[in-house]
Structures are given as C-alpha cells and as structure tokens.
Design an enzyme around this catalytic site. Structure first.
Site, mmCIF file in Angstrom:
data_model
loop_
_atom_site.group_PDB
_atom_site.id
_atom_site.type_symbol
_atom_site.label_atom_id
_atom_site.label_comp_id
_atom_site.label_asym_id
_atom_site.label_seq_id
_atom_site.Cartn_x
_atom_site.Cartn_y
_atom_site.Cartn_z
ATOM 1 N N THR A 93 -2.177 -0.418 4.830
ATOM 2 C CA THR A 93 -1.980 0.264 6.116
ATOM 3 C C THR A 93 -2.233 1.750 5.876
ATOM 4 O OG1 THR A 93 -0.282 -1.321 6.761
ATOM 5 C CG2 THR A 93 -0.352 0.749 7.976
ATOM 6 N N LYS A 168 -3.189 -1.878 14.177
ATOM 7 C CA LYS A 168 -1.949 -1.952 13.384
ATOM 8 C C LYS A 168 -0.965 -0.858 13.806
ATOM 9 C CE LYS A 168 0.782 -2.635 9.738
ATOM 10 N NZ LYS A 168 1.643 -3.781 9.602
ATOM 11 N N LYS A 243 6.609 5.366 7.891
ATOM 12 C CA LYS A 243 5.208 5.616 7.506
ATOM 13 C C LYS A 243 4.269 5.262 8.675
ATOM 14 C CE LYS A 243 1.508 3.583 4.836
ATOM 15 N NZ LYS A 243 1.039 2.564 3.915
HETATM 16 P P1 NAD Z 1 3.733 -1.642 -3.140
HETATM 17 O O1 NAD Z 1 4.089 -0.238 -3.452
HETATM 18 O O2 NAD Z 1 4.651 -2.734 -3.549
HETATM 19 O O3 NAD Z 1 2.279 -1.970 -3.766
HETATM 20 C C1 NAD Z 1 1.239 -1.038 -3.878
HETATM 21 C C2 NAD Z 1 0.651 -1.213 -5.261
HETATM 22 O O4 NAD Z 1 -0.500 -0.385 -5.409
HETATM 23 C C3 NAD Z 1 1.637 -0.780 -6.380
HETATM 24 O O5 NAD Z 1 1.898 -1.874 -7.212
HETATM 25 C C4 NAD Z 1 0.891 0.347 -7.102
HETATM 26 O O6 NAD Z 1 1.113 0.351 -8.491
HETATM 27 C C5 NAD Z 1 -0.543 0.004 -6.763
HETATM 28 N N1 NAD Z 1 -1.453 1.134 -6.944
HETATM 29 C C6 NAD Z 1 -1.339 2.397 -6.472
HETATM 30 N N2 NAD Z 1 -2.411 3.137 -6.843
HETATM 31 C C7 NAD Z 1 -3.231 2.311 -7.550
HETATM 32 C C8 NAD Z 1 -4.470 2.464 -8.200
HETATM 33 N N3 NAD Z 1 -5.104 3.646 -8.213
HETATM 34 N N4 NAD Z 1 -5.017 1.407 -8.828
HETATM 35 C C9 NAD Z 1 -4.377 0.211 -8.853
HETATM 36 N N5 NAD Z 1 -3.181 -0.013 -8.252
HETATM 37 C C10 NAD Z 1 -2.619 1.034 -7.610
HETATM 38 O O7 NAD Z 1 3.462 -1.689 -1.559
HETATM 39 P P2 NAD Z 1 3.338 -2.992 -0.626
HETATM 40 O O8 NAD Z 1 4.628 -3.257 0.045
HETATM 41 O O9 NAD Z 1 2.642 -4.061 -1.390
HETATM 42 O O10 NAD Z 1 2.364 -2.418 0.512
HETATM 43 C C11 NAD Z 1 0.983 -2.248 0.293
HETATM 44 C C12 NAD Z 1 0.354 -1.823 1.611
HETATM 45 O O11 NAD Z 1 0.596 -2.820 2.594
HETATM 46 C C13 NAD Z 1 0.917 -0.513 2.165
HETATM 47 O O12 NAD Z 1 -0.136 0.202 2.741
HETATM 48 C C14 NAD Z 1 1.929 -0.985 3.202
HETATM 49 O O13 NAD Z 1 2.124 -0.027 4.228
HETATM 50 C C15 NAD Z 1 1.242 -2.238 3.722
HETATM 51 N N6 NAD Z 1 2.147 -3.241 4.308
HETATM 52 C C16 NAD Z 1 3.325 -3.543 3.702
HETATM 53 C C17 NAD Z 1 4.150 -4.494 4.291
HETATM 54 C C18 NAD Z 1 5.473 -4.872 3.649
HETATM 55 O O14 NAD Z 1 6.293 -5.520 4.318
HETATM 56 N N7 NAD Z 1 5.713 -4.538 2.387
HETATM 57 C C19 NAD Z 1 3.769 -5.138 5.478
HETATM 58 C C20 NAD Z 1 2.540 -4.829 6.048
HETATM 59 C C21 NAD Z 1 1.729 -3.871 5.453
#
Ligand code: NAD
Length: 294
Positions: A93, A168, A243
């Site tokens: 997102t 979204k 966010k």
């Molecule tokens: P998270 O922080 O658990 O996962 C993100 C991952 O990206 C982390 O493990 C981090 O180490 C990795 N990362 C960051 N920079 C990196 C790089 N340069 N190379 C490789 N890996 C890298 O977050 P999440 O909850 O999995 O959310 C991910 C996305 O999905 C976000 O944009 C969030 O807004 C969106 N989202 C989350 C949810 C939810 O309920 N958690 C729901 C819908 C959308």
C-alpha cells in the site's frame, strides 16, 4: 514452470508467498529480516541472497514492502536485472505518485507492471482470500490475473497506472471515517442508557448499517469475532489505518479533493496512535473516544 520472485516476506508477504507455492509456482524470495526468511523457507520458498538474485530467473516479480520509498528503491535495483518481458506486481500500500513512478521505472526497462494493493489483512493473506485492486494496462492485468488467483478471493481491474492504489486509499478512508462514526454512536448510546445490543439490532438493519458495525463491531458482544471481543488485538493495526489515512490526505491535497472527514479521521487516529495504541486494532478508537468524552 512459472517462477515468481517475492520481495518483502513480512506479515502479509510470507502467507501470500506460501499460497503461491501451494498454487504450484516456484517462488524465489528475499527479505531483509533473517527470521522472515526462515519462515518463508518452511513454506517452500527458495531463499535468495538479495533482491537482484531473486528476480534474475523470475517471470513475475511481486513486491510487498512497507512504503513508496522502499518500492522505488527496490525497483531501481531490480528492474535493470529482470528477465526480458517479466511482469512486475507491486502489492504494497503506497502513495499514488510513487505507484505511478514505479510503473515508469518498470516501463523504462520494457517490463509490464501493475499496482495491485490488497484488502483482507493477514487473515485474508493466510486464507488466500485477499481482494486485489489493480491498476495498469489491460495487457499487464491479463497476465497478472491468473498469477494472483491463489492469493485472491476477488481481483478488480480499477483502471490505468495507479488506479489500484487510488481505490485502496479511497476505500480505507471510508473505513476510517465509518469506524469513528460507529464508535461515536456506541459512546452516545452508553450515555443515553441504550444497550450495545439494542443499538446493534436497530442500526444493523437500518440506515446506519455498514461493515464497521456488522463485521467489525467496536464493542464486545454483538459480533463475536470482532477484535473488541479479543482485547482489541489486531486485526488491522491502528498504525496501518493512520498510514492509509495519511496517504488519502496527501492524495486529497495533491488532487484538490475536499475531504474534511478524512482529515478529521487522520487527526483522531494520529492522537490514538500517539497515546501508545499503534499496535492495537483500529476499532479500539472507541476507548479513546470514551476517554475524550468523559
Ligand atoms: P511488514 O513490515 O510485516 O513487511 C514488510 C517487509 O518488507 C518486512 O519484512 C521488511 O523486512 C521487508 N523489506 C523492507 N525493505 C526491504 C527491501 N529493501 N528488500 C527486501 N525486503 C524489504 O508489513 P506487512 O504488514 O506485511 O505490510 C506490507 C504492505 O502491505 C504494507 O504496505 C502495508 O500497508 C500493506 N498491507 C498490510 C496489511 C496488514 O494487515 N498487515 C493489510 C493490507 C495491506
């Protein structure tokens, strides 16, 4: 066999990648956090040394990263090294402007691309029932749709580049506003001596009906599976709601849209987060409202 690179194996990315493995794809994964790689390996993901190594043999590259700056930085690294004709799918997102820039980077290297953020949270990611909202060309969407299927309950093509992210943040602005509205109604009902169940029974079949009430009710009782029945554990964390509301307000400012309730919701969630509730479910805003009104 189609090979998929999956970059960003966090709370969402890991279960999504696991469903792609179950769907019969070879998945080459990378994340900066070693513990996330251990989990991914247990799910059958082939762990690669870095993002560039992950994309080298990939027909499709999926990113699931925290924010726009991460996506753009990873795209700059991997797009020049990707296989000719590969499809890039960003499911993070992020803001609409960064999403459009990501398309430009991919297109500069002759790659097809879609922005495809998701709704449904970690439970939907694990169950393979996420809603994908996609932005990009018809050609890119047609190629992406079958790939997204093992992770999806619904896939909607919303329009051109950035339209998925636009859908979204509009959806989540409705959600943030409606949750505060429902929570305020329960706080008022308490002051008026009206029971939670009575308000629920009336509003859930009247014009006050909405998802924040009937699926995610912010008081315990009427909807047994809502986070209110589980100490407001997420669910959907307040930090993520803030966010998304900030993204909606940035987009509103950039486009000249008037969204006073979105702005107010962003402010209320900022205060709720600042009081140590960033990790709580966003429906816990009702407790903040009770505090503010006493
Ligand atoms: P998270 O922080 O658990 O996962 C993100 C991952 O990206 C982390 O493990 C981090 O180490 C990795 N990362 C960051 N920079 C990196 C790089 N340069 N190379 C490789 N890996 C890298 O977050 P999440 O909850 O999995 O959310 C991910 C996305 O999905 C976000 O944009 C969030 O807004 C969106 N989202 C989350 C949810 C939810 O309920 N958690 C729901 C819908 C959308």
């Amino acid at each position: 066999m189609t090979t998929i690179a999956f970059i960003g194996l966090g709370n969402m990315g890991n279960p999504m990648a696991a469903n792609l493995v179950k769907g019969g794809y070879a998945v080459h994964g990378f994340d900066l956090i070693p513990e996330n790689l251990v989990i991914a390996k247990e799910h059958g993901v082939v762990i690669m040394a870095n993002a560039v190594a992950a994309v080298k043999a990939a027909d499709v590259v999926i990113t699931m990263l925290p924010a726009g700056k991460h996506v753009l930085s990873v795209y700059e690294d991997i797009a020049p090294k990707a296989k000719k004709g590969a499809l890039f799918v960003d499911s993070s997102t992020i803001d609409v402007e960064s999403a459009r820039k990501a398309h430009v980077i991919a297109n500069r290297h002759g790659l097809l691309s879609i922005d495809a953020p998701v709704s449904g949270g970690t439970a939907g990611a694990a169950a393979g029932t996420l809603t994908f909202m996609a932005g990009g060309s018809k050609e890119a969407f047609a190629k992406a749709e079958p790939i997204l299927q093992p992770m999806a309950g619904r896939i909607v093509h919303c329009g051109d580049d950035g339209a998925g992210q636009a859908a979204k943040i509009c959806n989540n602005m409705i959600l943030g506003i409606s949750m505060i509205g429902v929570a305020e109604a329960f706080v008022l009902a308490e002051k008026l001596g009206l029971s939670h169940q009575a308000l629920f029974d009336v509003a859930s079949t009247s014009s006050g009906q909405c998802w924040s009430l009937t699926t995610y009710c912010p008081v315990p009782g009427p909807v047994p599976k809502s986070p209110a029945n589980n100490g407001y554990k997420p669910g959907f964390a307040a930090a993520l709601m803030l966010k998304d509301l900030k993204l909606s307000q940035e987009a509103a400012q950039a486009s000249g849209a008037v969204t006073p309730l979105g702005a107010e919701a962003a402010q209320l969630y900022a205060l709720f987060n600042a009081q140590g509730n960033a990790g709580a479910d966003f429906s816990g805003i009702i407790n903040f409202l009770r505090g503010a009104s006493t």
